[in-house]
Design a protein around this motif. Structure first.
Motif: not given
Length: 417
Positions: A342-346, A369-374, A377-380, A413-417
């Motif tokens: 949720x923090x990443x969305x904001x 950078x936000x995507x890299x830090x998450x 498994x939390x990429x939705x 596409x979402x990353x694998x894993x």
């Protein structure tokens, strides 16, 4: 004329409906399939009634009694069983015991066995604890694990509802779990399937007759409506329905509906109305009970951070980047570590604001950078949808720059894993 006394059971034995039915059926020389055909019910349902795994209706008892010429014995057995204080528990345990050994997934069988082994527990209390756990697990469990766990619990719950179809407490639980399933599907980008689960959740909530539950389910449907790209009119209709149910009630569901309404209006570009809805959300937030406001990591709480996230969303979409930045700063101070997605969305709102403020490269790099830090498994799909709104605000003349192309490609596409 029938005289409804125990003497009409074969041998004068007062026992359960299922065993009484079996004796009379056997005495009449009928198989289960033959009787099922005569009384117009499915064979498998009649078999479950005989085994005591589900309860007969008064109408079925009457039809079986007539078909087997039982002279009222089956009607007697039905009424005795209805009057038995232990019948409800035995019916549920029978259903759970059958499910525990059925050829289903390991989690389902294991959970059914657990329910069967603890007959002294009040089932509504146990399910309420399970729902409360999901209120936190939704934010922390990987999507696949959440879906599998929900599938197991919903399967067990469905069998219990089958044994107790009029139990409003179970209907309330089914509404909550169905809504959480809908949210998981929505987060995974499966919007069509999510809509079906929202419908199921609403139906169960309405059958529970629990006003807070009815509003809460609609709250989350309204909030998810913008992410599911539903028509604004449909989202606002659902919000109006929820507000009518809530009345003057102060609840998590009511404030959540106001929040979702503000977001839908912002996405639709109805700026003045979005600001008014946001002000109403803030006013109700101030009226939240202390325990609800302190519950920062559950879907059943309404802490300040949820208000600030809503402000960030609304102000970002209506282009008030100064107000959005203030909301984002406050939210960053408040976000629990467990709510990383949720923090990443904001933070994607912040990236959008940077671009709207003329800092295109900075905004695009910030989103990456936000995507890299998450953790992967939390990429939705939901997060990626929010991230695509960042790309969408890039001016036309800037859309071929390397950072824009890379981010756009990354979100396909979402990353694998």
């Amino acid at each position: 004329m029938w005289h409804h006394t125990a003497s009409h059971t074969l041998g004068g034995v007062m026992d359960g409906f299922g065993s009484t039915l079996r004796r009379h059926r056997t005495a009449a020389g009928l198989g289960l399939r033959g009787l099922a055909k005569q009384v117009h019910v499915d064979y498998s349902h009649l078999a479950r009634v005989e085994r005591g795994e589900c309860r007969p209706t008064a109408d079925l008892a009457q039809r079986c009694d007539t078909a087997l010429n039982a002279a009222g014995a089956l009607i007697d057995a039905y009424h005795r069983e209805q009057a038995s204080p232990d019948m409800h528990r035995r019916t549920i345990l029978g259903a759970m015991g059958a499910l525990a050994v059925a050829p289903v997934g390991p989690l389902i069988g294991l959970e059914a066995l657990r329910h069967s082994l603890d007959p002294g527990r009040k089932q509504a209390d146990e399910w309420d604890r399970i729902v409360a756990d999901y209120g936190r697990d939704y934010y922390t469990l990987p999507a696949a694990d959440l879906a599998e766990q929900l599938r197991a619990d919903l399967t067990v719950l469905a069998h219990q509802i089958g044994a107790s179809p009029a139990d409003r407490d179970l209907m309330r639980v089914a509404a909550h779990l169905s809504a959480i399933m809908a949210m998981g599907l929505s987060a995974a980008g499966q919007h069509g399937m999510a809509r079906r689960w929202w419908r199921t959740a609403r139906n169960h909530a309405d059958q529970s007759r629990d006003a807070d539950c009815r509003v809460w389910v609609r709250d989350w449907e309204v909030v998810n409506g913008t992410y599911e790209q539903r028509p604004t009119a449909a989202i606002l209709d659902r919000a109006g329905e929820a507000v009518a149910i809530a009345g003057s009630r102060v609840s998590v569901g009511h404030v959540g509906v106001l929040s979702g309404r503000a977001q839908a209006l912002a996405v639709a570009g109805r700026v003045a109305e979005a600001r008014d809805a946001l002000a109403a959300t803030a006013a109700m937030t101030d009226r939240m009970p202390a325990a609800v406001a302190a519950d920062a990591d559950s879907m059943f709480g309404w802490p300040e951070v949820r208000l600030r996230h809503t402000e960030s969303f609304v102000y970002t979409h209506i282009g008030d980047v100064v107000a959005a930045a203030e909301a984002q700063e406050r939210a960053l101070d408040l976000y629990p570590a467990e709510l990383g997605r949720e923090r990443a969305q904001m933070l994607m709102h912040r990236a959008s604001c940077l671009i709207q403020g003329g800092h295109v490269g900075d905004g695009l790099r910030f989103a990456a950078d936000v995507l890299d830090a998450l953790p992967a498994a939390d990429h939705t799909a939901l997060l990626y949808q929010v991230a695509r709104t960042v790309v969408a605000v890039v001016p036309e003349r800037e859309r071929r720059r390397v950072e824009a192309v890379e981010l756009r490609d990354r979100l396909t596409a979402l990353p694998a894993g």
